[in-house]
Design a protein around this motif. Structure first.
Motif, PDB file in Angstrom:
ATOM      1  N   ARG A  53     -11.768   3.058  10.359  1.00 46.13           N
ATOM      2  CA  ARG A  53     -12.529   2.309   9.315  1.00 46.13           C
ATOM      3  C   ARG A  53     -12.321   0.711   9.743  1.00 46.13           C
ATOM      4  O   ARG A  53     -11.526   0.524  10.277  1.00 46.13           O
ATOM      5  CB  ARG A  53     -12.091   1.939   7.997  1.00 46.13           C
ATOM      6  CG  ARG A  53     -10.248   1.578   8.022  1.00 46.13           C
ATOM      7  CD  ARG A  53      -9.932   2.240   6.336  1.00 46.13           C
ATOM      8  NE  ARG A  53      -8.540   2.400   6.603  1.00 46.13           N
ATOM      9  CZ  ARG A  53      -8.227   3.175   5.862  1.00 46.13           C
ATOM     10  NH1 ARG A  53      -8.574   3.704   4.207  1.00 46.13           N
ATOM     11  NH2 ARG A  53      -6.754   3.239   5.398  1.00 46.13           N
ATOM     12  N   ARG A  82     -10.426  13.933  11.077  1.00 46.45           N
ATOM     13  CA  ARG A  82     -10.861  12.723  10.712  1.00 46.45           C
ATOM     14  C   ARG A  82     -10.526  11.828  11.340  1.00 46.45           C
ATOM     15  O   ARG A  82     -10.831  10.387  10.910  1.00 46.45           O
ATOM     16  CB  ARG A  82     -10.199  12.723   9.051  1.00 46.45           C
ATOM     17  CG  ARG A  82      -8.553  12.851   9.008  1.00 46.45           C
ATOM     18  CD  ARG A  82      -8.955  12.383   7.237  1.00 46.45           C
ATOM     19  NE  ARG A  82      -8.436  11.015   6.891  1.00 46.45           N
ATOM     20  CZ  ARG A  82      -8.811  11.102   5.537  1.00 46.45           C
ATOM     21  NH1 ARG A  82      -8.698  11.836   4.618  1.00 46.45           N
ATOM     22  NH2 ARG A  82      -8.928   9.554   5.272  1.00 46.45           N
ATOM     23  N   ASP A  84       2.115   3.210   3.029  1.00 47.31           N
ATOM     24  CA  ASP A  84       1.116   4.147   3.109  1.00 47.31           C
ATOM     25  C   ASP A  84       0.577   5.067   4.065  1.00 47.31           C
ATOM     26  O   ASP A  84       0.361   5.879   4.427  1.00 47.31           O
ATOM     27  CB  ASP A  84      -0.591   3.487   2.689  1.00 47.31           C
ATOM     28  CG  ASP A  84      -1.549   4.463   2.423  1.00 47.31           C
ATOM     29  OD1 ASP A  84      -1.066   5.176   1.236  1.00 47.31           O
ATOM     30  OD2 ASP A  84      -2.487   4.289   2.795  1.00 47.31           O
ATOM     31  N   ASP A 119       0.896  -1.359   0.070  1.00 48.73           N
ATOM     32  CA  ASP A 119       0.014  -0.175  -0.302  1.00 48.73           C
ATOM     33  C   ASP A 119       0.846   1.290   0.040  1.00 48.73           C
ATOM     34  O   ASP A 119       2.036   1.189   0.567  1.00 48.73           O
ATOM     35  CB  ASP A 119      -0.740  -0.492   0.830  1.00 48.73           C
ATOM     36  CG  ASP A 119      -2.112   0.511   0.967  1.00 48.73           C
ATOM     37  OD1 ASP A 119      -2.438   1.830   0.165  1.00 48.73           O
ATOM     38  OD2 ASP A 119      -3.041   0.141   0.830  1.00 48.73           O
ATOM     39  N   HIS A 124      -1.156  10.564  -0.599  1.00 47.94           N
ATOM     40  CA  HIS A 124      -1.191   9.941  -1.999  1.00 47.94           C
ATOM     41  C   HIS A 124      -0.269  10.451  -3.013  1.00 47.94           C
ATOM     42  O   HIS A 124      -0.350  12.212  -3.403  1.00 47.94           O
ATOM     43  CB  HIS A 124      -1.502   9.348  -2.563  1.00 47.94           C
ATOM     44  CG  HIS A 124      -2.751   8.124  -1.661  1.00 47.94           C
ATOM     45  ND1 HIS A 124      -3.876   7.563  -1.891  1.00 47.94           N
ATOM     46  CD2 HIS A 124      -2.374   8.337  -0.056  1.00 47.94           C
ATOM     47  CE1 HIS A 124      -4.467   7.563  -0.589  1.00 47.94           C
ATOM     48  NE2 HIS A 124      -3.397   7.013   0.129  1.00 47.94           N
ATOM     49  N   HIS A 164       1.591   8.429   5.196  1.00 52.97           N
ATOM     50  CA  HIS A 164       0.049   9.491   5.729  1.00 52.97           C
ATOM     51  C   HIS A 164       0.766  10.530   7.047  1.00 52.97           C
ATOM     52  O   HIS A 164       0.093  11.426   6.948  1.00 52.97           O
ATOM     53  CB  HIS A 164      -1.524   8.860   6.187  1.00 52.97           C
ATOM     54  CG  HIS A 164      -1.665   8.610   4.654  1.00 52.97           C
ATOM     55  ND1 HIS A 164      -2.340   9.931   3.849  1.00 52.97           N
ATOM     56  CD2 HIS A 164      -2.219   7.416   4.228  1.00 52.97           C
ATOM     57  CE1 HIS A 164      -3.013   8.851   2.764  1.00 52.97           C
ATOM     58  NE2 HIS A 164      -2.804   7.213   3.081  1.00 52.97           N
ATOM     59  N   ASN A 181      -6.080   5.970  -5.383  1.00 55.93           N
ATOM     60  CA  ASN A 181      -6.178   5.943  -3.467  1.00 55.93           C
ATOM     61  C   ASN A 181      -6.619   4.487  -3.852  1.00 55.93           C
ATOM     62  O   ASN A 181      -6.750   3.570  -4.131  1.00 55.93           O
ATOM     63  CB  ASN A 181      -7.057   6.397  -2.766  1.00 55.93           C
ATOM     64  CG  ASN A 181      -8.843   6.617  -3.176  1.00 55.93           C
ATOM     65  OD1 ASN A 181      -9.300   4.920  -3.293  1.00 55.93           O
ATOM     66  ND2 ASN A 181      -8.968   7.767  -4.640  1.00 55.93           N
ATOM     67  N   SER A 182      -6.600   3.983  -2.241  1.00 59.33           N
ATOM     68  CA  SER A 182      -6.999   2.506  -2.026  1.00 59.33           C
ATOM     69  C   SER A 182      -8.145   2.011  -3.145  1.00 59.33           C
ATOM     70  O   SER A 182      -8.151   0.511  -2.930  1.00 59.33           O
ATOM     71  CB  SER A 182      -7.090   2.320  -0.915  1.00 59.33           C
ATOM     72  OG  SER A 182      -5.468   2.639  -0.024  1.00 59.33           O
ATOM     73  N   HIS A 191      -9.246  -3.939   2.412  1.00 53.23           N
ATOM     74  CA  HIS A 191      -8.653  -3.344   1.382  1.00 53.23           C
ATOM     75  C   HIS A 191      -8.670  -4.491   0.416  1.00 53.23           C
ATOM     76  O   HIS A 191      -9.039  -4.296  -1.408  1.00 53.23           O
ATOM     77  CB  HIS A 191      -7.659  -2.695   1.072  1.00 53.23           C
ATOM     78  CG  HIS A 191      -7.262  -1.267   1.757  1.00 53.23           C
ATOM     79  ND1 HIS A 191      -9.021  -0.958   1.978  1.00 53.23           N
ATOM     80  CD2 HIS A 191      -6.677   0.189   1.235  1.00 53.23           C
ATOM     81  CE1 HIS A 191      -8.220   0.830   2.697  1.00 53.23           C
ATOM     82  NE2 HIS A 191      -7.487   0.651   1.729  1.00 53.23           N
ATOM     83  N   VAL A 242     -10.675  12.017  -2.406  1.00 56.55           N
ATOM     84  CA  VAL A 242     -10.101  11.048  -1.959  1.00 56.55           C
ATOM     85  C   VAL A 242     -11.600  10.742  -1.356  1.00 56.55           C
ATOM     86  O   VAL A 242     -12.143   9.060  -2.258  1.00 56.55           O
ATOM     87  CB  VAL A 242      -8.908  10.448  -1.083  1.00 56.55           C
ATOM     88  CG1 VAL A 242      -9.582   8.901  -0.744  1.00 56.55           C
ATOM     89  CG2 VAL A 242      -7.788  10.658  -1.845  1.00 56.55           C
ATOM     90  N   LYS A 273      -5.942  -2.000   6.660  1.00 57.07           N
ATOM     91  CA  LYS A 273      -6.451  -2.430   5.717  1.00 57.07           C
ATOM     92  C   LYS A 273      -7.427  -2.985   4.817  1.00 57.07           C
ATOM     93  O   LYS A 273      -7.072  -3.585   4.018  1.00 57.07           O
ATOM     94  CB  LYS A 273      -4.653  -2.841   4.541  1.00 57.07           C
ATOM     95  CG  LYS A 273      -4.100  -1.012   5.019  1.00 57.07           C
ATOM     96  CD  LYS A 273      -4.452  -0.332   4.056  1.00 57.07           C
ATOM     97  CE  LYS A 273      -3.860   1.087   3.885  1.00 57.07           C
ATOM     98  NZ  LYS A 273      -4.575   2.340   3.220  1.00 57.07           N
ATOM     99  N   ARG A 300      -4.497  14.496   5.601  1.00 54.11           N
ATOM    100  CA  ARG A 300      -4.584  13.513   5.121  1.00 54.11           C
ATOM    101  C   ARG A 300      -4.366  13.300   3.573  1.00 54.11           C
ATOM    102  O   ARG A 300      -3.220  12.343   3.041  1.00 54.11           O
ATOM    103  CB  ARG A 300      -4.819  12.277   5.494  1.00 54.11           C
ATOM    104  CG  ARG A 300      -4.922  11.123   5.549  1.00 54.11           C
ATOM    105  CD  ARG A 300      -5.054  10.527   6.191  1.00 54.11           C
ATOM    106  NE  ARG A 300      -5.000   8.485   6.754  1.00 54.11           N
ATOM    107  CZ  ARG A 300      -4.255   7.945   7.215  1.00 54.11           C
ATOM    108  NH1 ARG A 300      -3.836   8.642   7.894  1.00 54.11           N
ATOM    109  NH2 ARG A 300      -4.205   6.622   7.206  1.00 54.11           N
TER     110      ARG A 300
HETATM  111  O1  LIG Z   1      -8.277   7.041   4.147  1.00 57.69           O
HETATM  112  C1  LIG Z   1      -7.547   7.019   4.251  1.00 57.69           C
HETATM  113  O2  LIG Z   1      -6.744   6.512   4.817  1.00 57.69           O
HETATM  114  C2  LIG Z   1      -6.866   8.476   3.474  1.00 57.69           C
HETATM  115  O3  LIG Z   1      -7.909   8.993   2.893  1.00 57.69           O
HETATM  116  C3  LIG Z   1      -6.523   7.703   2.296  1.00 57.69           C
HETATM  117  O4  LIG Z   1      -5.658   6.112   1.694  1.00 57.69           O
HETATM  118  P1  LIG Z   1      -5.923   4.881   1.529  1.00 57.69           P
HETATM  119  O5  LIG Z   1      -6.305   5.094   0.288  1.00 57.69           O
HETATM  120  O6  LIG Z   1      -4.691   4.444   1.194  1.00 57.69           O
HETATM  121  O7  LIG Z   1      -7.080   3.998   2.660  1.00 57.69           O
END
Ligand SMILES: O=C(O)[C@H](O)COP(=O)(O)O
Ligand SMILES: [Mn+2]
Ligand SMILES: [Mn+2]
Length: 558
Positions: free
Chosen positions: A214, A207, A429, A29, A500, A433, A81-82, A363, A140, A360, A171
């Motif tokens: 998440r 945020r 990643d 990532d 990113h 960030h 982005n992811s 993802h 994003v 992740k 971010r």
């Molecule tokens: O949500 C996040 O952490 C960033 O806005 C984007 O990062 P990611 O796309 O690698 O999750």
């Protein structure tokens, strides 16, 4: 593929490549390719494994596109982005993504004709419209200009009282930029007030500390948001949002601002969410809105004490989870990412293992499978989540769970129970960030070590590996001018890039199981992430469906 409404998932055999190889699919990532300077943490870090793969160019190592149109984003200036990256990797096709779909729906006005808007607008007469989401132009998770258009459109269509609950970014955009975004929003709201609409910012927070957790890593994050947005309670109270952000920035960066509410002269919150109100979560991207969507929508909910559950009309900007149908109401239909490679492979006997750590995990499962939670076939798949550290910024633990992911993948490969072992290695990643260059160097080294562990296991079982990334991040940690020189801020300090990038990412293939003669084609120079699915299908011994983006590999006769 589709015949009389029925989809056939049968894949044709590849004429030259055998079935039954064990294949590791590794996604690093935030690992792009950029010029080797001191702000390129991948270059600075010791990454012997990834360096050795590069020696395989051009036949077994190359670069692919991971941003802009190649992943379904509105413009070539949009960094990858992811979500869009893993969608493209898993689905093998390029779908117009949320950012673009919302742009189109706003431009045509269709957003206001849909069921979702009609549903929330029934509250406009007596209730307040609340808009909750990420306030930046990062593109994003959300975009400020879309919020501006929605504010205008909703007020022209009867919303008389509007409250915005802002989540500051820093971010996907520069740290510190939230002050400007809040000022812009305040100007817009002032103009609405001139037109007789009672429109104000009601609450806010960073945020990463408020709302946008998440994959259920830390429900406290969502609770802090709930308390401010719904209950109107927060440790910090201000009369004015610009002042709030400026003041709170003295002790935290934009990503981590503590929650605040805006209060009136009697110290009363100006915009808690109450019975009869309408709520829209304005993010188009799913992963960091699903948890709030559950709290807003589910009757049975036990992740935290909601204290008061207002009877509201709630809609997401998009539907965030196609399997859970969550939320049930939404303003814009999400991309219909169907027939993903994961679904095909499972139907064709490929047993799959997927793993990452919590931050992740979705993802390589949810995004990979077209924003769909759960298994296609639990008998054929196993998804393993390694719990992420909670309550820290990852620069303090830059190794994260890379080695644990490597170990789980190694064990899955050696077990012989799986044909495909797929992982996401988050370090480049997640630490990128934070903007901490030193920590990001440590992160890249750890990611490289995890790759080695997986490649060693593949070597042992005579398998194949495919190593790539979803977008750039760690390869460039500073903001630059057009000629690539690092930019300084007004104090003469480097402008650190927490976001990113638009750089391409590497892809490498190899392993003892790779048939002789397999090499990257030279006639797909613009190949991108969406070309990977067909490539992986080939390595499993299948030809990809006709409408998939073409494979990156060919088999040369020796
Ligand atoms: O949500 C996040 O952490 C960033 O806005 C984007 O990062 P990611 O796309 O690698 O999750
Ligand atoms: Mn990513
Ligand atoms: Mn990222």
């Amino acid at each position: 593929m589709a015949s009389s409404g029925q989809v056939s998932f049968k894949l044709e055999d590849h004429p030259k490549l055998p079935k039954g190889k064990r294949i590791a699919v590794v996604v690093l990532d935030g690992w792009g390719e950029y010029k080797p300077d001191q702000y390129n943490c991948i270059h600075v870090a010791q990454t012997p494994t990834m360096d050795s793969l590069k020696q395989g160019a051009p036949d077994r190592w190359r670069l692919i596109r991971a941003h802009g149109n190649a992943v379904g984003l509105p413009t070539e200036d949009d960094m990858g982005n992811s979500e869009v990256g893993h969608n493209a990797l898993g689905a093998g096709r390029i779908f117009a993504q949320g950012a673009k779909l919302v742009d189109l729906a706003l431009a045509s006005g269709k957003i206001y004709d849909g069921e979702g808007f009609k549903y929330i607008s029934e509250s406009f007469e007596k209730g307040t419209l609340h808009l909750i989401g990420l306030l930046s132009d990062g593109g994003v998770h959300s975009r400020l200009d879309q919020l501006q258009l929605l504010l205008k459109g909703a007020s022209e269509r009867g919303a008389k009282r509007i409250r915005v609950h802002v989540l500051t970014d820093g971010r996907d955009v520069l740290d510190g930029s939230s002050v400007g975004f809040v000022e812009t929003l305040e100007n817009d709201l002032a103009k609405l007030r001139e037109k007789g609409v009672d429109a104000r910012i009601a609450s806010g927070g960073g945020r990463m500390y408020v709302t946008m957790d998440r994959y259920e890593n830390d429900w406290d994050v969502v609770k802090r948001g709930w308390d401010a947005q719904v209950l109107g309670e927060a440790p910090h109270k201000f009369k004015n949002a610009v002042e709030a952000v400026k003041k709170l920035r003295e002790n935290a960066n934009d990503q981590y601002l503590p929650p605040f509410v805006i209060v009136d002269d009697n110290n009363k919150a100006v915009g808690p969410i109450v019975d009869g109100d309408a709520v829209v979560t304005i993010n188009f991207r799913a992963d960091r809105m699903v948890m709030l969507a559950k709290a807003l929508e589910y009757q049975d909910f036990n992740k935290f004490d909601r204290v008061r559950v207002p009877k509201i009309r709630y809609a997401g900007m998009l539907q965030y989870d196609g399997e859970l149908k969550l939320p049930s109401r939404y303003l814009v239909s999400p991309p219909e990412i169907d027939r993903t490679s994961g679904e095909y492979l499972v139907h064709n006997g490929v047993r799959t293992f997927a793993c990452s750590e919590t931050v992740k995990f979705g993802h390589v499962t949810f995004f990979w499978n077209g924003n769909r939670s759960g298994y296609f076939n639990p008998q054929m798949e196993e998804y393993v989540e390694i719990p992420s550290d909670v309550g820290i910024t990852f620069n303090v633990q830059p190794k994260m769970k890379a080695l644990e992911i490597g170990e789980k993948a190694r064990d899955a490969i050696l077990s012989g129970k799986f044909d495909q072992v797929r992982v996401n290695i988050p370090n480049g990643d997640m630490v990128g960030h934070t903007g901490d260059i030193e920590a990001t160097v440590v992160a890249c080294k750890a990611a490289d070590e995890a790759v080695k562990m997986i490649l060693d296991a593949i070597e042992q079982v005579g398998g194949i590996y495919i190593v790539t990334a979803d977008h750039g991040n760690a390869e460039d940690m500073v903001k630059r001018n057009k000629s690539g020189e690092p930019l300084l801020d007004k104090n003469g300090d480097l402008q650190i890039l927490t976001s990113h990038t638009c750089q391409p990412v590497p892809i490498a293939i190899g392993g003892p199981g790779l048939a002789p003669g397999v090499r990257f084609r030279s006639d797909v120079p613009n190949g991108g992430l969406a070309n990977v699915a067909a490539t992986v299908m080939n390595l499993h011994g299948f030809i990809s469906p006709n409408d998939y983006e073409t494979t990156l590999i060919e088999v040369a006769d020796n």
